[in-house]
Design an enzyme around this catalytic site. Structure first.
Site, PDB file in Angstrom:
ATOM      1  N   PRO A  90      56.997  38.457  48.800  1.00  0.00           N
ATOM      2  CG  PRO A  90      55.896  39.873  48.969  1.00  0.00           C
ATOM      3  CD  PRO A  90      56.439  39.599  49.216  1.00  0.00           C
ATOM      4  CD  GLU A 117      56.924  46.856  55.896  1.00  0.00           C
ATOM      5  OE1 GLU A 117      56.298  46.600  54.249  1.00  0.00           O
ATOM      6  OE2 GLU A 117      55.406  46.446  55.833  1.00  0.00           O
ATOM      7  NE  ARG A 155      43.450  20.768  40.452  1.00  0.00           N
ATOM      8  CZ  ARG A 155      42.120  21.002  40.246  1.00  0.00           C
ATOM      9  NH1 ARG A 155      41.299  20.101  41.023  1.00  0.00           N
ATOM     10  NH2 ARG A 155      41.483  19.551  38.755  1.00  0.00           N
ATOM     11  CG  ASP A 170      48.484  13.322  33.087  1.00  0.00           C
ATOM     12  OD1 ASP A 170      49.604  14.674  33.884  1.00  0.00           O
ATOM     13  OD2 ASP A 170      48.286  12.226  33.130  1.00  0.00           O
TER      14      ASP A 170
END
Ligand code: 9D3
Length: 243
Positions: A90, A117, A155, A170
């Protein structure tokens, strides 16, 4: 070929999620390789301990240096020399499509998924070339972030998508939200497909789609428009969008 190694306490999650759709086919075609390395297999003690209580007290557990470090070293051996080590946490900077493009051009990549944690900070200091987050919400660990990132990179690999799709990828599409899509039947519960899509005027359809994309982006994600310049035509389409 993009070689990805995920350092994770739950390697099964990675294997299960990357075996389907575009990602599964890319693995079959040899465009990407996805492997995992489990710190538990490298824990030096008999109980295969991977976590411990935080210095200073407080709730939760912290991932120990030794087992994660050993798993990272093992994963590094299996990767091309120029493969950055990316920690998922995070505290990372936000992963976006430009990060996906940048990472997809690499020969190899290590993703280190946290649990509990988080990591002993010295792991980050010693090994992290970069720290990435998916955004401001709380997950239970980095595995789902790793899967999301692998999917986004795959992808972008040449040959992973049909030619038509890659061309669309694109174009303007990555800095604007998509336009609405419709398929048969023409009327559902009294809701009609927009007339312009039925008339076959491809220039008008293109303008309508661009206008919808611009209008929806202004309504839902004005932040995207702030970092994108608008042509005179686009400004006009947006003025006519109303609402
Ligand atoms: C509730 C625990 N939080 C206390 C303030 C800190 C916290 C620790 C570990 C929050 C999440 C996590 C586990 N998350 C990840 O490993 C993670 C993550 C995320 O939670 N959100 C967005 N991107 C990512 S990337 C890795």
């Amino acid at each position: 070929m993009l070689d990805v190694r995920v350092v994770t306490l739950f390697p099964e999650i990675i294997g299960a999620a990357t075996g389907y759709g575009v990602c599964g086919r890319a693995i079959e075609r040899g465009l990407v390789r996805v492997g995992a390395c489990n710190p538990r297999d490298y824990a030096p003690d008999a109980h295969q301990t991977v976590d411990d209580r935080p210095y200073g007290g407080g709730p939760g557990m912290v991932l120990k240096y030794a087992p994660v470090s050993a798993a990272i070293e093992a994963a590094r051996e299996a990767l091309p020399a120029a493969s950055p080590i990316v920690f998922l946490s995070p505290q990372g900077s936000r992963f976006d499509q430009s990060a996906a493009r940048r990472l997809s051009r690499l020969p190899g990549l290590m993703l280190v998924a946290g649990r509990y944690e988080g990591f002993d900070e010295r792991l980050v200091e010693e090994y992290a070339d970069e720290e990435l987050s998916l955004g401001d919400f709380v997950m239970s660990g980095g595995e789902i972030a790793a899967i999301a990132i692998i999917d986004a990179l795959t992808r972008l690999l040449p040959g992973a998508l049909g030619h038509q799709q890659s061309a669309a990828e694109d174009s303007f599409s990555d800095s604007l939200l998509d336009c609405p899509h419709y398929t048969r039947p023409e009327i559902i519960e009294g809701r009609r497909v927009p007339k312009v899509l039925l008339e076959g005027n491809h220039e008008e359809i293109r303008r309508w789609r661009l206008q919808q994309a611009l209008g929806r982006t202004r309504e839902r994600r004005p932040d995207l428009l702030k970092s994108r310049s608008l042509s005179e035509t686009e400004r006009q389409l947006l003025d006519e969008y109303g609402q």
